[in-house]
Motif scaffolding. Structure first.
Motif, PDB file in Angstrom:
ATOM      1  N   ASN A 213     -41.429 -35.771 -58.710  1.00 53.63           N
ATOM      2  CA  ASN A 213     -41.299 -36.107 -57.385  1.00 53.63           C
ATOM      3  C   ASN A 213     -40.177 -35.419 -56.789  1.00 53.63           C
ATOM      4  N   CYS A 214     -39.894 -35.270 -55.755  1.00 55.62           N
ATOM      5  CA  CYS A 214     -38.617 -34.619 -54.993  1.00 55.62           C
ATOM      6  C   CYS A 214     -38.161 -33.377 -55.549  1.00 55.62           C
ATOM      7  N   HIS A 215     -37.305 -32.790 -54.690  1.00 55.86           N
ATOM      8  CA  HIS A 215     -36.501 -31.601 -54.883  1.00 55.86           C
ATOM      9  C   HIS A 215     -37.653 -30.465 -54.440  1.00 55.86           C
ATOM     10  N   ARG A 216     -38.823 -30.371 -54.805  1.00 54.02           N
ATOM     11  CA  ARG A 216     -39.878 -29.314 -54.630  1.00 54.02           C
ATOM     12  C   ARG A 216     -40.716 -29.586 -53.575  1.00 54.02           C
ATOM     13  N   LEU A 232     -51.909 -33.423 -69.924  1.00 57.82           N
ATOM     14  CA  LEU A 232     -51.874 -34.775 -70.387  1.00 57.82           C
ATOM     15  C   LEU A 232     -53.232 -35.570 -70.032  1.00 57.82           C
ATOM     16  N   LYS A 233     -53.316 -36.846 -70.678  1.00 57.78           N
ATOM     17  CA  LYS A 233     -54.311 -37.679 -70.320  1.00 57.78           C
ATOM     18  C   LYS A 233     -54.106 -39.055 -69.735  1.00 57.78           C
ATOM     19  N   CYS A 234     -52.935 -39.323 -69.452  1.00 59.09           N
ATOM     20  CA  CYS A 234     -52.674 -40.232 -68.669  1.00 59.09           C
ATOM     21  C   CYS A 234     -52.664 -39.921 -67.236  1.00 59.09           C
ATOM     22  N   HIS A 235     -52.564 -40.820 -66.184  1.00 57.33           N
ATOM     23  CA  HIS A 235     -52.460 -40.604 -64.716  1.00 57.33           C
ATOM     24  C   HIS A 235     -51.402 -39.779 -64.553  1.00 57.33           C
ATOM     25  N   VAL A 236     -51.534 -38.827 -63.569  1.00 55.60           N
ATOM     26  CA  VAL A 236     -50.424 -37.879 -63.110  1.00 55.60           C
ATOM     27  C   VAL A 236     -50.067 -38.182 -61.719  1.00 55.60           C
ATOM     28  N   ALA A 237     -48.580 -38.117 -61.381  1.00 58.72           N
ATOM     29  CA  ALA A 237     -48.171 -38.338 -60.123  1.00 58.72           C
ATOM     30  C   ALA A 237     -47.632 -37.192 -59.525  1.00 58.72           C
ATOM     31  N   ALA A 238     -47.761 -37.029 -58.035  1.00 61.74           N
ATOM     32  CA  ALA A 238     -47.525 -35.674 -57.452  1.00 61.74           C
ATOM     33  C   ALA A 238     -46.743 -36.173 -56.269  1.00 61.74           C
ATOM     34  N   LEU A 239     -45.618 -36.029 -55.918  1.00 59.21           N
ATOM     35  CA  LEU A 239     -44.948 -36.665 -54.560  1.00 59.21           C
ATOM     36  C   LEU A 239     -43.832 -35.342 -54.425  1.00 59.21           C
ATOM     37  N   PRO A 240     -44.379 -34.410 -53.584  1.00 59.79           N
ATOM     38  CA  PRO A 240     -43.427 -33.476 -53.169  1.00 59.79           C
ATOM     39  C   PRO A 240     -42.439 -33.809 -51.973  1.00 59.79           C
ATOM     40  N   ILE A 241     -41.500 -33.083 -51.780  1.00 60.75           N
ATOM     41  CA  ILE A 241     -40.723 -33.110 -50.474  1.00 60.75           C
ATOM     42  C   ILE A 241     -41.341 -32.368 -49.398  1.00 60.75           C
ATOM     43  N   THR A 242     -41.171 -32.300 -48.049  1.00 63.03           N
ATOM     44  CA  THR A 242     -41.843 -31.841 -47.000  1.00 63.03           C
ATOM     45  C   THR A 242     -41.319 -30.691 -46.511  1.00 63.03           C
ATOM     46  N   TYR A 243     -40.760 -29.852 -47.568  1.00 65.39           N
ATOM     47  CA  TYR A 243     -40.085 -28.564 -47.043  1.00 65.39           C
ATOM     48  C   TYR A 243     -40.698 -27.280 -47.592  1.00 65.39           C
ATOM     49  N   PHE A 293     -55.662 -33.866 -55.506  1.00 66.61           N
ATOM     50  CA  PHE A 293     -56.741 -34.683 -55.893  1.00 66.61           C
ATOM     51  C   PHE A 293     -57.919 -34.378 -56.401  1.00 66.61           C
ATOM     52  N   GLN A 294     -58.301 -33.018 -56.031  1.00 68.73           N
ATOM     53  CA  GLN A 294     -59.132 -32.276 -56.912  1.00 68.73           C
ATOM     54  C   GLN A 294     -58.935 -31.846 -58.169  1.00 68.73           C
ATOM     55  N   LEU A 295     -57.439 -31.752 -58.442  1.00 69.06           N
ATOM     56  CA  LEU A 295     -57.315 -31.616 -59.858  1.00 69.06           C
ATOM     57  C   LEU A 295     -57.202 -32.672 -60.683  1.00 69.06           C
ATOM     58  N   GLY A 296     -57.600 -33.812 -59.919  1.00 68.66           N
ATOM     59  CA  GLY A 296     -57.787 -35.310 -60.742  1.00 68.66           C
ATOM     60  C   GLY A 296     -56.466 -36.073 -60.792  1.00 68.66           C
ATOM     61  N   ILE A 297     -55.501 -35.727 -59.948  1.00 66.00           N
ATOM     62  CA  ILE A 297     -54.371 -36.309 -59.852  1.00 66.00           C
ATOM     63  C   ILE A 297     -54.542 -37.639 -58.781  1.00 66.00           C
ATOM     64  N   ASN A 298     -54.252 -38.826 -59.420  1.00 67.64           N
ATOM     65  CA  ASN A 298     -54.691 -39.948 -58.328  1.00 67.64           C
ATOM     66  C   ASN A 298     -53.554 -40.634 -57.726  1.00 67.64           C
ATOM     67  N   TYR A 299     -52.299 -40.297 -58.412  1.00 64.56           N
ATOM     68  CA  TYR A 299     -51.010 -40.876 -57.696  1.00 64.56           C
ATOM     69  C   TYR A 299     -50.349 -39.919 -56.921  1.00 64.56           C
ATOM     70  N   ILE A 300     -50.654 -40.085 -55.429  1.00 67.16           N
ATOM     71  CA  ILE A 300     -50.047 -38.822 -54.649  1.00 67.16           C
ATOM     72  C   ILE A 300     -49.145 -39.696 -53.552  1.00 67.16           C
ATOM     73  N   GLY A 301     -48.088 -38.934 -53.331  1.00 64.60           N
ATOM     74  CA  GLY A 301     -47.328 -39.253 -52.064  1.00 64.60           C
ATOM     75  C   GLY A 301     -46.571 -38.485 -51.855  1.00 64.60           C
ATOM     76  N   VAL A 302     -45.391 -38.830 -50.759  1.00 67.85           N
ATOM     77  CA  VAL A 302     -44.538 -37.769 -50.349  1.00 67.85           C
ATOM     78  C   VAL A 302     -42.973 -38.386 -50.732  1.00 67.85           C
ATOM     79  N   CYS A 303     -42.186 -37.306 -50.962  1.00 64.21           N
ATOM     80  CA  CYS A 303     -40.853 -37.905 -51.200  1.00 64.21           C
ATOM     81  C   CYS A 303     -40.042 -37.665 -50.035  1.00 64.21           C
ATOM     82  N   CYS A 304     -38.909 -36.949 -50.275  1.00 64.77           N
ATOM     83  CA  CYS A 304     -37.829 -36.548 -49.086  1.00 64.77           C
ATOM     84  C   CYS A 304     -38.494 -35.891 -47.937  1.00 64.77           C
ATOM     85  N   GLY A 305     -38.504 -36.323 -46.575  1.00 63.52           N
ATOM     86  CA  GLY A 305     -39.119 -35.810 -45.466  1.00 63.52           C
ATOM     87  C   GLY A 305     -40.319 -36.589 -45.123  1.00 63.52           C
ATOM     88  N   ALA A 306     -40.623 -37.542 -45.995  1.00 62.62           N
ATOM     89  CA  ALA A 306     -41.873 -38.428 -45.524  1.00 62.62           C
ATOM     90  C   ALA A 306     -41.663 -38.941 -44.505  1.00 62.62           C
TER      91      ALA A 306
END
Ligand SMILES: [Zn+2]
Length: 354
Positions: A213-216, A232-243, A293-306
């Motif tokens: 999350n964040c910074h990137r 990884l076999k566990c669920h993966v999270a992806a929350l980029p900044i919006t820049y 999501f297409q990669l199979g990442i189900n935990y998706i959001g947005v960090c700074c700039g959201a």
């Protein structure tokens, strides 16, 4: 009040889960926080403003209501000389999040998340600082459990060992744990562990959801997510900044404004007050969410700039319809660019000169 509520893992196993972060920037923009200092006093001083932001994100599809306790830790409260407000601040933020999570717009309750983050005093050479940080995590996690958190989120860690410490404390509660890292521009954790190895280790140590999350922004986070998701076999999270971070400037800390800036910031960087011209548009955020999501990442959001609009974009990118979808763009009826047959021809014809 709706009673239906699946746990985080059930939700992730059956589809995408959206998580809005980035409260710091958005509350600052709304006028309730000093930039730079960044202390979330809003839960005590303007609780309605914080509740409104949670509600706006909920309306846009966030399934998780993350208590705004980022930077609301003992060390930061010491910096501003208000240590006595630490516990009230945390409890107020947790209560507001709980209130919103338990009054959802749809049938199912949202998940309320307690939150711990980078302490900014972690020192890899100094065991004392590490114990101090662990104590700070433990008191915040304790309040989160007290106030009925459904999950715990540890985020924005740039030391691998600090992330491990956060995970350890979160796991003591037995609640599902989301742990995300935010490496700086050297593309490695500050204690020298690679991004991939940190994520692997966090999974080994029991993180239920592991990611970044964040910074990137999208372009400098996605390459690592691809690698992480492969391993990884566990669920993966992806929350980029919006820049629009890029190869030369992988994070928003040193992102230059090459977009016709005529009035520089009074400090050395565009971060955090003059990043606006480097903002991703909604289609870029949508593209990121779709690829994740297409990669199979189900935990998706947005960090700074959201913003609520971008959270809706993420939700729709993964096939969800949310309350705010009712107000998604409809250029059809625009007075000049629309195709509606009532729009006069002389107005339409002027579009390229407008
Ligand atoms: Zn952020």
């Amino acid at each position: 009040m709706s009673n239906k509520k699946r746990n985080l893992i059930e939700r992730l196993n059956s589809g995408p889960v959206i998580c809005a972060e980035g409260f710091l920037f958005e509350i600052e923009k709304r006028g309730y926080m000093a930039s730079g200092e960044f202390v979330p006093m809003v839960s005590l001083e303007n609780p309605k403003a914080l509740e409104n932001l949670h509600r706006d994100f909920q309306h846009s599809g966030s399934d998780i209501v993350q208590a705004f306790t980022y930077n609301g830790h003992r060390e930061k409260m010491r910096v501003i000389g208000k240590e006595e407000l630490l516990e009230p601040l945390n409890r107020a933020a947790l209560k507001i999040a709980k209130k919103v999570a338990t009054s959802p717009l749809g049938e199912e309750q949202n998940l309320m998340a307690g939150n711990i983050s980078n302490s900014n005093i972690w020192n890899q050479e100094d065991k004392k600082s590490q114990l101090e940080v662990e104590k700070m995590f433990r008191e915040m996690v304790g309040w989160a459990v007290d106030e009925g958190a459904d999950i715990l989120i540890g985020e924005t860690f740039y030391y691998a060992e600090e992330a491990y410490a956060a995970l350890k404390v979160m796991k003591e509660t037995g609640l599902p744990s989301v742990i995300t890292i935010a490496p700086y521009g050297e593309n490695i954790m500050r204690d020298g562990v690679s991004i991939l190895d940190t994520c692997k280790e966090l999974e080994q140590r029991g993180g239920d959801v592991v990611g970044m999350n964040c910074h990137r922004g999208p372009d400098t986070m996605m390459p690592y997510l691809r690698e992480v998701k492969k391993v990884l076999k566990c669920h993966v999270a992806a929350l980029p900044i919006t820049y629009r971070t890029n190869k030369d400037h992988p994070t928003f800390f040193n992102l230059p404004d090459n977009n016709g800036c005529t009035c520089k910031t009074p400090h050395e960087t565009t971060f955090p007050t003059a990043l606006d011209p480097m903002q991703c548009n909604r289609y870029e955020i949508r593209k990121f969410a779709k690829e994740a999501f297409q990669l199979g990442i189900n935990y998706i959001g947005v960090c700074c700039g959201a913003t609520p609009m971008l959270i809706r974009e993420v939700a729709e990118a993964v096939g969800l319809k949310v309350p705010a979808s009712r107000y998604r763009e409809n250029m059809e009826n625009h007075y000049m660019y629309g195709k509606n047959k009532r729009i006069p021809k002389h107005i339409k014809d002027y579009r390229s000169k407008a």
